[in-house]
Structures are given as C-alpha cells and as structure tokens.
Design a protein around this motif. Structure first.
Motif, PDB file in Angstrom:
ATOM      1  N   THR A 119       0.842  -1.206   0.000  1.00 60.63           N
ATOM      2  CA  THR A 119       0.000   0.000   0.000  1.00 60.63           C
ATOM      3  C   THR A 119       0.873   1.251   0.000  1.00 60.63           C
ATOM      4  O   THR A 119       0.626   2.205  -0.752  1.00 60.63           O
ATOM      5  CB  THR A 119      -0.902   0.024   1.271  1.00 60.63           C
ATOM      6  N   ILE A 120       1.906   1.236   0.844  1.00 62.48           N
ATOM      7  CA  ILE A 120       2.805   2.394   0.924  1.00 62.48           C
ATOM      8  C   ILE A 120       3.533   2.579  -0.410  1.00 62.48           C
ATOM      9  O   ILE A 120       3.614   3.691  -0.945  1.00 62.48           O
ATOM     10  CB  ILE A 120       3.835   2.212   2.059  1.00 62.48           C
ATOM     11  N   ALA A 121       4.050   1.470  -0.956  1.00 64.17           N
ATOM     12  CA  ALA A 121       4.803   1.557  -2.215  1.00 64.17           C
ATOM     13  C   ALA A 121       3.900   2.072  -3.339  1.00 64.17           C
ATOM     14  O   ALA A 121       4.311   2.925  -4.136  1.00 64.17           O
ATOM     15  CB  ALA A 121       5.387   0.196  -2.576  1.00 64.17           C
ATOM     16  N   ASP A 122       2.651   1.607  -3.382  1.00 70.11           N
ATOM     17  CA  ASP A 122       1.714   2.066  -4.426  1.00 70.11           C
ATOM     18  C   ASP A 122       1.464   3.565  -4.283  1.00 70.11           C
ATOM     19  O   ASP A 122       1.468   4.304  -5.260  1.00 70.11           O
ATOM     20  CB  ASP A 122       0.360   1.333  -4.315  1.00 70.11           C
ATOM     21  N   ARG A 123       1.250   3.988  -3.035  1.00 71.59           N
ATOM     22  CA  ARG A 123       0.944   5.394  -2.775  1.00 71.59           C
ATOM     23  C   ARG A 123       2.121   6.285  -3.179  1.00 71.59           C
ATOM     24  O   ARG A 123       1.958   7.287  -3.870  1.00 71.59           O
ATOM     25  CB  ARG A 123       0.660   5.556  -1.274  1.00 71.59           C
ATOM     26  N   ILE A 124       3.315   5.897  -2.742  1.00 71.19           N
ATOM     27  CA  ILE A 124       4.492   6.718  -3.021  1.00 71.19           C
ATOM     28  C   ILE A 124       4.810   6.728  -4.519  1.00 71.19           C
ATOM     29  O   ILE A 124       5.185   7.758  -5.074  1.00 71.19           O
ATOM     30  CB  ILE A 124       5.708   6.227  -2.211  1.00 71.19           C
ATOM     31  N   SER A 125       4.602   5.575  -5.166  1.00 60.63           N
ATOM     32  CA  SER A 125       4.965   5.541  -6.589  1.00 60.63           C
ATOM     33  C   SER A 125       3.950   6.292  -7.445  1.00 60.63           C
ATOM     34  O   SER A 125       4.149   6.487  -8.635  1.00 60.63           O
ATOM     35  CB  SER A 125       5.146   4.099  -7.069  1.00 60.63           C
ATOM     36  N   ASN A 126       2.864   6.753  -6.815  1.00 60.37           N
ATOM     37  CA  ASN A 126       1.911   7.605  -7.535  1.00 60.37           C
ATOM     38  C   ASN A 126       2.293   9.080  -7.458  1.00 60.37           C
ATOM     39  O   ASN A 126       1.570   9.940  -7.913  1.00 60.37           O
ATOM     40  CB  ASN A 126       0.508   7.439  -6.937  1.00 60.37           C
ATOM     41  N   ARG A 127       3.428   9.342  -6.813  1.00 53.05           N
ATOM     42  CA  ARG A 127       3.874  10.732  -6.633  1.00 53.05           C
ATOM     43  C   ARG A 127       4.850  11.088  -7.748  1.00 53.05           C
ATOM     44  O   ARG A 127       5.867  10.422  -7.931  1.00 53.05           O
ATOM     45  CB  ARG A 127       4.548  10.833  -5.261  1.00 53.05           C
ATOM     46  N   TRP A 128       4.495  12.128  -8.484  1.00 54.19           N
ATOM     47  CA  TRP A 128       5.348  12.572  -9.591  1.00 54.19           C
ATOM     48  C   TRP A 128       5.650  14.054  -9.400  1.00 54.19           C
ATOM     49  O   TRP A 128       4.828  14.791  -8.861  1.00 54.19           O
ATOM     50  CB  TRP A 128       4.640  12.338 -10.939  1.00 54.19           C
ATOM     51  N   VAL A 129       6.832  14.467  -9.834  1.00 51.57           N
ATOM     52  CA  VAL A 129       7.219  15.865  -9.597  1.00 51.57           C
ATOM     53  C   VAL A 129       7.608  16.569 -10.900  1.00 51.57           C
ATOM     54  O   VAL A 129       8.050  15.939 -11.857  1.00 51.57           O
ATOM     55  CB  VAL A 129       8.421  15.980  -8.619  1.00 51.57           C
ATOM     56  N   HIS A 130       7.399  17.906 -10.865  1.00 51.86           N
ATOM     57  CA  HIS A 130       7.952  18.735 -11.919  1.00 51.86           C
ATOM     58  C   HIS A 130       9.264  19.254 -11.350  1.00 51.86           C
ATOM     59  O   HIS A 130       9.275  20.162 -10.504  1.00 51.86           O
ATOM     60  CB  HIS A 130       6.988  19.877 -12.251  1.00 51.86           C
ATOM     61  N   ALA A 131      10.363  18.632 -11.767  1.00 50.43           N
ATOM     62  CA  ALA A 131      11.651  18.874 -11.108  1.00 50.43           C
ATOM     63  C   ALA A 131      12.064  20.354 -11.076  1.00 50.43           C
ATOM     64  O   ALA A 131      12.473  20.843 -10.018  1.00 50.43           O
ATOM     65  CB  ALA A 131      12.734  18.013 -11.753  1.00 50.43           C
ATOM     66  N   PRO A 132      11.934  21.112 -12.168  1.00 51.84           N
ATOM     67  CA  PRO A 132      12.412  22.515 -12.124  1.00 51.84           C
ATOM     68  C   PRO A 132      11.697  23.375 -11.078  1.00 51.84           C
ATOM     69  O   PRO A 132      12.323  24.245 -10.466  1.00 51.84           O
ATOM     70  CB  PRO A 132      12.114  23.039 -13.537  1.00 51.84           C
ATOM     71  N   SER A 133      10.385  23.138 -10.847  1.00 55.12           N
ATOM     72  CA  SER A 133       9.660  24.005  -9.903  1.00 55.12           C
ATOM     73  C   SER A 133       9.473  23.321  -8.545  1.00 55.12           C
ATOM     74  O   SER A 133       9.173  23.978  -7.563  1.00 55.12           O
ATOM     75  CB  SER A 133       8.264  24.329 -10.459  1.00 55.12           C
ATOM     76  N   GLY A 134       9.605  21.986  -8.505  1.00 58.83           N
ATOM     77  CA  GLY A 134       9.358  21.256  -7.258  1.00 58.83           C
ATOM     78  C   GLY A 134       7.882  20.958  -7.045  1.00 58.83           C
ATOM     79  O   GLY A 134       7.489  20.454  -6.000  1.00 58.83           O
TER      80      GLY A 134
END
Ligand code: AMP
Length: 218
Positions: A119-134
C-alpha cells in the motif's frame, strides 16, 4: 476534540516511512496534550543553526544513515527534563536507544502503525514531480490535468529515484529489520499496541479508543 491527559502518559509512535506516521502524530498532538519530541526535527534544527552537533550529523543524515546512539541519547536526556506527556517520534531507532530510554523515562504505550508495504509503495509511486519548480502531484489526490505533464509549464513530470516502487520496498524492508527488535522489546514489556490498516483516519479511531482506555486506568 481535545482530550486531556489526566496523568502522565509517555508514548512512542512507530511506523514505516510513508505509512502515515506524520498524519497520526498531528492528530495526536491536536487531540491530546502531548509534547512532541522528534529526534529528526531536533537534528535538522542543529544543522540549520550550524551547531557542532549539526556539523557532526549533516553528512550522516544526508546519506540516510543513523546518527550514533550516544549523540541521540544525550540530546534526548537533555530534552525530556521537566517534560510530561511526551510523544516520541523517530526515537528510539535501535534496541540500545530503547534500553537506555527505559532508564530516563517510563514508557506507557508504544503505538505501532502497521500499514501494508505494498500500500505504501503504491501510494508513493503515484507521486510525480515537476523537477524545475518542485511541484508535486499525486495521481490519487491531485493528478495533473494531463497525465505525465506539469499543469503550468506542460513540461514532463518525473519520478524521484527513491519514490520508485522497488526502492521504496527495499527501504521498507530495512525499516522492518531494525524495528522488529524494538517491537519485540516493547512487546515483552507489555506496552506495545499495534494498529493495522490502510487509512490514517480509520487507524486513528482505533488508537483513540485504546489510548482513552489506557487513560481510564490511571
Ligand atoms: P526522521 O525525520 O525521523 O526520518 O530522521 C531523519 C534522519 O535523522 C534519519 O535518517 C537519521 O539520520 C537521523 N535520526 C533521527 N532520529 C534518529 C535516531 N533516533 N537515531 C539515529 N538517527 C536518527
């Protein structure tokens, strides 16, 4: 919904990274008169203030290693002086710390959060970032308008190396290894209370029930 602690209760919050420990800790501080002591926060403050401790631990923390038991214990011994109703967060991390803590304060209840690793791994792997702005997106809670792209710049999103499922599962495995010594120790002392679930709100309702029960005994 503030509940007062009728008498002194010291508690420890144990939970895997990404498993909602931060959320539960906030709820507990909101509803009970706990003094929250997080060794991670204390150490980060030392780094920010550029103290001698800060200089000593900076590299260790950056690499994800553990700071020495002696340093953490000195810090805690100083910090608990004159305090009651403490909620320890991120401490103890090792059996040595747990044993030493026993001589400093009484621990009445250890709250262990048991959220399935997948559950934790699924939740975290759903997190995506726009690296230049954070800017951070979660495909569960605040998805970008177009999958894979930043709302404002339309540039592609990326995933942090340590948010990738295999890395997360590896980290959780290591957490489990070190924590089992603590849960065994507190289990043998009769103060371990484990709470299983996948949603912080639901888990918290169980914690309240148990904690109120504990308080009634005093
Ligand atoms: P945390 O905010 O609890 O995740 O802690 C961040 C970092 O601080 C950890 O990765 C360790 O390097 C260090 N740290 C925090 N608490 C402890 C502790 N009890 N024992 C050793 N190192 C700690």
């Amino acid at each position: 919904m503030r509940r007062t602690l009728a008498s002194k209760v010291n508690a420890i919050l144990l939970g895997a990274p990404g498993g909602g420990k931060g959320t539960i800790s906030k709820y507990l501080q909101r509803d009970y008169a706990f003094t929250h002591l997080s060794t991670g926060d204390m150490l980060r403050a030392h780094i920010r203030d550029e103290t001698s401790i800060g200089k000593e631990v900076k590299g260790i923390m950056a690499s994800g290693g553990l700071v020495s038991d002696a340093l953490v214990l000195d810090m805690i011994a100083e910090e608990v002086k004159g305090k009651k109703n403490i909620l320890f967060d991120g401490f103890p991390r090792t059996l040595e710390q747990a044993k030493a803590l026993k001589d400093i304060v009484d621990i009445d209840m250890v709250v262990e959060l048991k959220v399935p690793h997948q559950t934790i791994a699924d939740r975290i792997s759903n997190r995506w970032v726009h690296a230049p702005s954070g800017r951070v997106y979660s495909y569960d809670f605040n998805p970008p308008k177009v999958e894979g792209f930043d709302d404002e710049t339309s540039e592609p999103l990326s995933q942090r190396e340590d948010d990738k499922p295999e890395v997360v599962l590896n980290r959780l495995g290591k957490y489990e290894e070190t924590t089992s010594a603590l849960t065994e120790f507190y289990g043998s002392l009769g103060v371990l209370r484990s709470f299983a679930g996948t949603e912080s709100k639901v888990i918290y309702a169980d914690i309240i029930e148990q904690l109120d029960e504990e308080l009634k005994k005093r």
